[in-house]
Design a protein around this motif. Structure first.
Motif, PDB file in Angstrom:
ATOM      1  N   GLU A  64     -16.285 -78.513  36.924  1.00 59.43           N
ATOM      2  CA  GLU A  64     -16.192 -77.141  36.412  1.00 59.43           C
ATOM      3  C   GLU A  64     -16.442 -76.126  37.524  1.00 59.43           C
ATOM      4  N   ILE A  65     -17.328 -76.451  38.454  1.00 61.53           N
ATOM      5  CA  ILE A  65     -17.543 -75.568  39.608  1.00 61.53           C
ATOM      6  C   ILE A  65     -16.281 -75.518  40.463  1.00 61.53           C
ATOM      7  N   ASP A  66     -15.590 -76.642  40.581  1.00 60.63           N
ATOM      8  CA  ASP A  66     -14.320 -76.664  41.327  1.00 60.63           C
ATOM      9  C   ASP A  66     -13.286 -75.764  40.650  1.00 60.63           C
ATOM     10  N   LYS A  67     -13.306 -75.700  39.296  1.00 63.77           N
ATOM     11  CA  LYS A  67     -12.395 -74.787  38.590  1.00 63.77           C
ATOM     12  C   LYS A  67     -12.697 -73.337  38.962  1.00 63.77           C
ATOM     13  N   LEU A  68     -13.989 -73.018  39.093  1.00 59.02           N
ATOM     14  CA  LEU A  68     -14.390 -71.674  39.505  1.00 59.02           C
ATOM     15  C   LEU A  68     -13.846 -71.368  40.894  1.00 59.02           C
ATOM     16  N   TYR A  69     -13.967 -72.320  41.823  1.00 59.24           N
ATOM     17  CA  TYR A  69     -13.466 -72.123  43.185  1.00 59.24           C
ATOM     18  C   TYR A  69     -11.958 -71.908  43.190  1.00 59.24           C
ATOM     19  N   THR A  70     -11.247 -72.652  42.353  1.00 59.72           N
ATOM     20  CA  THR A  70      -9.798 -72.483  42.276  1.00 59.72           C
ATOM     21  C   THR A  70      -9.442 -71.094  41.763  1.00 59.72           C
ATOM     22  N   ALA A  71     -10.193 -70.610  40.779  1.00 67.73           N
ATOM     23  CA  ALA A  71      -9.904 -69.308  40.181  1.00 67.73           C
ATOM     24  C   ALA A  71     -10.132 -68.162  41.176  1.00 67.73           C
ATOM     25  N   VAL A  72     -11.187 -68.245  41.993  1.00 69.29           N
ATOM     26  CA  VAL A  72     -11.499 -67.152  42.933  1.00 69.29           C
ATOM     27  C   VAL A  72     -10.847 -67.366  44.287  1.00 69.29           C
ATOM     28  N   GLY A  73     -10.238 -68.545  44.494  1.00 68.54           N
ATOM     29  CA  GLY A  73      -9.607 -68.810  45.777  1.00 68.54           C
ATOM     30  C   GLY A  73     -10.601 -69.117  46.877  1.00 68.54           C
ATOM     31  N   TRP A  74     -11.559 -69.980  46.581  1.00 65.35           N
ATOM     32  CA  TRP A  74     -12.597 -70.328  47.565  1.00 65.35           C
ATOM     33  C   TRP A  74     -12.380 -71.752  48.051  1.00 65.35           C
ATOM     34  N   ASP A  75     -12.289 -71.910  49.366  1.00 72.80           N
ATOM     35  CA  ASP A  75     -12.139 -73.230  49.975  1.00 72.80           C
ATOM     36  C   ASP A  75     -13.500 -73.680  50.471  1.00 72.80           C
ATOM     37  N   LYS A  76     -14.108 -74.637  49.761  1.00 73.50           N
ATOM     38  CA  LYS A  76     -15.463 -75.037  50.130  1.00 73.50           C
ATOM     39  C   LYS A  76     -15.507 -75.863  51.408  1.00 73.50           C
ATOM     40  N   SER A  77     -14.372 -76.424  51.820  1.00 74.17           N
ATOM     41  CA  SER A  77     -14.363 -77.196  53.063  1.00 74.17           C
ATOM     42  C   SER A  77     -14.432 -76.296  54.286  1.00 74.17           C
ATOM     43  N   THR A  78     -13.792 -75.118  54.207  1.00 77.05           N
ATOM     44  CA  THR A  78     -13.825 -74.161  55.328  1.00 77.05           C
ATOM     45  C   THR A  78     -14.794 -73.013  55.073  1.00 77.05           C
ATOM     46  N   GLN A  79     -15.375 -72.967  53.854  1.00 75.14           N
ATOM     47  CA  GLN A  79     -16.307 -71.889  53.489  1.00 75.14           C
ATOM     48  C   GLN A  79     -15.672 -70.509  53.683  1.00 75.14           C
ATOM     49  N   SER A  80     -14.459 -70.363  53.116  1.00 75.81           N
ATOM     50  CA  SER A  80     -13.751 -69.086  53.247  1.00 75.81           C
ATOM     51  C   SER A  80     -12.837 -68.886  52.046  1.00 75.81           C
ATOM     52  N   TYR A  81     -12.476 -67.618  51.804  1.00 78.40           N
ATOM     53  CA  TYR A  81     -11.569 -67.288  50.707  1.00 78.40           C
ATOM     54  C   TYR A  81     -10.124 -67.441  51.174  1.00 78.40           C
ATOM     55  N   THR A  82      -9.292 -68.026  50.322  1.00 78.04           N
ATOM     56  CA  THR A  82      -7.883 -68.245  50.669  1.00 78.04           C
ATOM     57  C   THR A  82      -6.993 -67.089  50.244  1.00 78.04           C
TER      58      THR A  82
END
Length: 439
Positions: free
Chosen positions: A316-334
């Motif tokens: 579910e946290i990954d869904k949040l990252y997809t929605a806001v465009g956050w790449d947790k591997s690079t720690q940056s917004y896409t």
């Protein structure tokens, strides 16, 4: 009589065998489960205590580092194999000083991680750091192997027998017992018939509906009762139209109020900030979520329950990252975002006026008064009926809070003198006037 005795003896033997088989299957299942239970293994690193290291890691390092994923800082599993221990002592205690000294490795690490300064930890002793390194050197735990079995069940790969087989065997035993009881009944009936014993037949009686139809008084009374009961249930059904108490929709992203407001103690008004200053209580933007989840990409293992696993919450946290465009591997917004279509739960008719700020800020009403114990809700639901009668009862029973509340002081003093009371309810201050809630 001899036949009956033989039959009873056979029944006892069969029942004993069936019971023994059932107990054997259950016992075998328990032994298999005990034999297949994983044995805890503790990885130890020379010079350090991994258990103490885990506590130190969570207290000092977990805000910026993860063991197996990049966060604000790099992943730390196996870091003791990459660098010398003496160098790690200096780096952890004061990385900025080591960089200024011109140390080539320190400057290289600093450059590779985006020149993000690391917090100094001079309070950590060499033994503390050894403990942390022992924890980060533990091998990655392997997921237990599972094997799919017919019928959709999943069993451990090392299990010799599945639960479905055990349940099937027990069901077969019970079916055989039922068949045996049926056979015993037939045999006994035949023996009774052979010995001239007659089985008493049921006496025929007058049908109930005929007896009822002949009594006119009962017909009249029953008709009246039927009409009254029908009217009662019809009224109750009609009064529930538009009342959604207990409504508990599934949201596109699972949000646990129990974890956030309950376990972590986050104030409701941190996320629903507009409730303090506006008529409406806002749906929190995903940017508010990212204030915390920028550095929280997974939940703690202790958060998982029987209904919801750690993998579920992390997904579910990954869904949040997809929605806001956050790449947790690079720690940056896409920059690639997608809207989240939240399902509204609490909804009042358009002709009803309700002001959150009037209740939350001015009157000091707690959120739980209307929304229930949200800190205990895994899935948010409508706790109260939100009907007109429910609101009116609240206005009649709730005393106005005037302590440190200048908003009501003047009108409270005047009306208290008028009614001859010390405490005023919202109803006594005009809370029952139609124009207060209806345009």
């Amino acid at each position: 009589m001899k036949k009956v005795g033989n039959h009873k003896s056979f029944s006892r033997i069969f029942f004993s065998l069936a019971l023994t088989l059932s107990l054997s299957l259950v016992s075998y299942s328990q032994e298999e489960a005990a034999a297949d239970a994983p044995v805890a293994e503790v990885a130890a690193v020379t010079g350090g205590d991994a258990a103490k290291g885990k506590e130190l890691f969570n207290a000092n390092c977990a805000a910026c580092h993860k063991l197996d994923a990049k966060a604000t800082g790099p992943m730390l599993r196996g870091v003791a194999d990459k660098y010398e221990t003496a160098w790690l002592y200096k780096w952890i205690k004061n990385s900025a000083e080591l960089i200024k000294s011109g140390d080539a490795l320190a400057n290289k690490v600093f450059e590779e991680n985006g020149k993000v300064p690391m917090t100094a930890f001079p309070q950590l002793s060499n033994q503390d750091i050894d403990n942390i390194l022992a924890y980060t050197s533990e091998p990655l735990p392997a997921a237990p192997a599972v094997t799919a079995v017919p019928g959709g069940a999943v069993s451990d790969s090392g299990s010799g027998i599945s639960n479905n087989i055990i349940l099937g065997a027990l069901a077969l035993v019970l079916l055989m017992l039922v068949v045996m009881l049926f056979l015993v009944s037939n045999v006994l009936n035949k023996i009774a018939k052979a010995n001239g014993i007659e089985v008493a037949a049921k006496e025929k009686s007058l049908p109930l509906w005929k007896a009822f139809a002949k009594n006119q008084f009962l017909m009249v009374v029953s008709t009246i009762l039927f009409l009254l009961v029908s009217a009662y249930f019809a009224y109750g059904y009609l009064m529930q139209i538009g009342v959604d108490q207990g409504y508990e929709p599934i949201q596109p992203i699972h949000y646990s109020h129990k974890i956030h407001a309950g376990d972590n103690g986050i104030d409701c008004k941190y996320c629903h900030s507009a409730a303090r200053v506006s008529k409406h209580s806002n749906i929190p933007s995903l940017n508010v979520c990212m204030n915390c989840h920028k550095n929280i990409a997974e939940v703690a293992e202790t958060t998982a329950t029987k209904e919801y696993s750690k993998e579920f919450y992390d997904g579910e946290i990954d869904k949040l990252y997809t929605a806001v465009g956050w790449d947790k591997s690079t720690q940056s917004y896409t920059g690639k975002t997608s809207p989240v279509k939240w399902v509204r739960i609490h909804n009042l008719p358009d002709f009803v006026y309700f002001n959150h700020s009037q209740h939350v800020t001015v009157a000091g009403v707690e959120c739980q008064t209307c929304h229930g114990p949200v800190e205990e809700m895994e899935i948010m639901r409508q706790h109260s009926p939100l009907t007109m009668g429910w609101c009116i009862n609240c206005h009649r029973e709730t005393n106005v809070k005037v302590e440190d509340n200048d908003y009501y002081k003047k009108i409270h003093d005047e009306l208290s003198k008028k009614y001859g009371v010390k405490q005023l309810t919202a109803a006594q201050m005009g809370g029952l006037e139609c124009g207060k809630c209806h345009y």
